[in-house]
Motif scaffolding. Structure first.
Motif, PDB file in Angstrom:
ATOM      1  N   THR A  83      27.637  68.253  71.174  1.00  0.00           N
ATOM      2  CA  THR A  83      29.143  68.055  70.611  1.00  0.00           C
ATOM      3  C   THR A  83      29.474  66.699  71.628  1.00  0.00           C
ATOM      4  O   THR A  83      29.792  66.389  72.542  1.00  0.00           O
ATOM      5  CB  THR A  83      30.765  68.620  70.575  1.00  0.00           C
ATOM      6  N   VAL A  84      29.989  65.425  70.270  1.00  0.00           N
ATOM      7  CA  VAL A  84      30.515  64.593  70.458  1.00  0.00           C
ATOM      8  C   VAL A  84      31.938  64.351  69.687  1.00  0.00           C
ATOM      9  O   VAL A  84      32.251  65.134  68.619  1.00  0.00           O
ATOM     10  CB  VAL A  84      29.499  63.108  70.665  1.00  0.00           C
ATOM     11  N   HIS A  85      32.574  62.687  69.931  1.00  0.00           N
ATOM     12  CA  HIS A  85      34.026  63.023  69.858  1.00  0.00           C
ATOM     13  C   HIS A  85      34.751  61.867  69.308  1.00  0.00           C
ATOM     14  O   HIS A  85      33.811  60.684  70.440  1.00  0.00           O
ATOM     15  CB  HIS A  85      35.756  63.647  70.620  1.00  0.00           C
ATOM     16  N   CYS A  86      34.888  61.349  68.512  1.00  0.00           N
ATOM     17  CA  CYS A  86      35.202  59.980  67.945  1.00  0.00           C
ATOM     18  C   CYS A  86      36.387  59.647  67.713  1.00  0.00           C
ATOM     19  O   CYS A  86      36.654  60.493  66.910  1.00  0.00           O
ATOM     20  CB  CYS A  86      33.970  58.994  67.783  1.00  0.00           C
ATOM     21  N   ARG A  87      37.203  58.969  67.072  1.00  0.00           N
ATOM     22  CA  ARG A  87      37.607  58.010  67.225  1.00  0.00           C
ATOM     23  C   ARG A  87      37.873  56.748  65.441  1.00  0.00           C
ATOM     24  O   ARG A  87      37.683  55.931  66.223  1.00  0.00           O
ATOM     25  CB  ARG A  87      39.791  58.066  67.628  1.00  0.00           C
ATOM     26  N   ASP A  88      38.657  57.237  64.486  1.00  0.00           N
ATOM     27  CA  ASP A  88      39.161  55.696  63.897  1.00  0.00           C
ATOM     28  C   ASP A  88      40.600  54.648  64.806  1.00  0.00           C
ATOM     29  O   ASP A  88      41.090  55.184  65.726  1.00  0.00           O
ATOM     30  CB  ASP A  88      39.612  56.036  62.786  1.00  0.00           C
ATOM     31  N   PRO A  89      39.488  53.827  65.117  1.00  0.00           N
ATOM     32  CA  PRO A  89      38.706  53.119  63.733  1.00  0.00           C
ATOM     33  C   PRO A  89      37.608  52.246  64.798  1.00  0.00           C
ATOM     34  O   PRO A  89      36.891  52.159  64.630  1.00  0.00           O
ATOM     35  CB  PRO A  89      39.384  51.580  63.921  1.00  0.00           C
TER      36      PRO A  89
END
Length: 85
Positions: free
Chosen positions: A61-67
């Motif tokens: 699992t990886v987490h990311c956010r806009d933008p």
């Protein structure tokens, strides 16, 4: 390979998720790029009312956010949410 995308946040705060079971070189290379990019932004909180994503590929699992999504992350999120709907 099994890919799950969970999107949270946004203006309304509505959660959306989808899961697909796919195979093929295009999916494999895209997934490898997403995992290699890791948690883009680390402790970064993103922007107000932006989306946060949890991308899981075969248990990683990886987490990311806009933008701050990479091109690979954005492409994978779009495809999974569209195909898993």
């Amino acid at each position: 390979m099994r890919i799950r995308v969970r999107r949270t946040g946004g203006f309304a705060g509505i959660e959306r998720s989808a899961e697909v079971d796919v195979s093929g070189p295009e999916w494999e290379s895209l997934s490898a790029a997403v995992l290699a990019d890791g948690d883009g932004g680390g402790g970064d909180r993103g922007v107000p009312d932006g989306f946060s994503y949890e991308i899981t590929v075969d248990g990683r699992t990886v987490h990311c956010r806009d933008p701050r999504l990479t091109d690979a992350q954005r492409t994978l999120v779009t495809r999974v949410l569209k195909e898993g709907a």
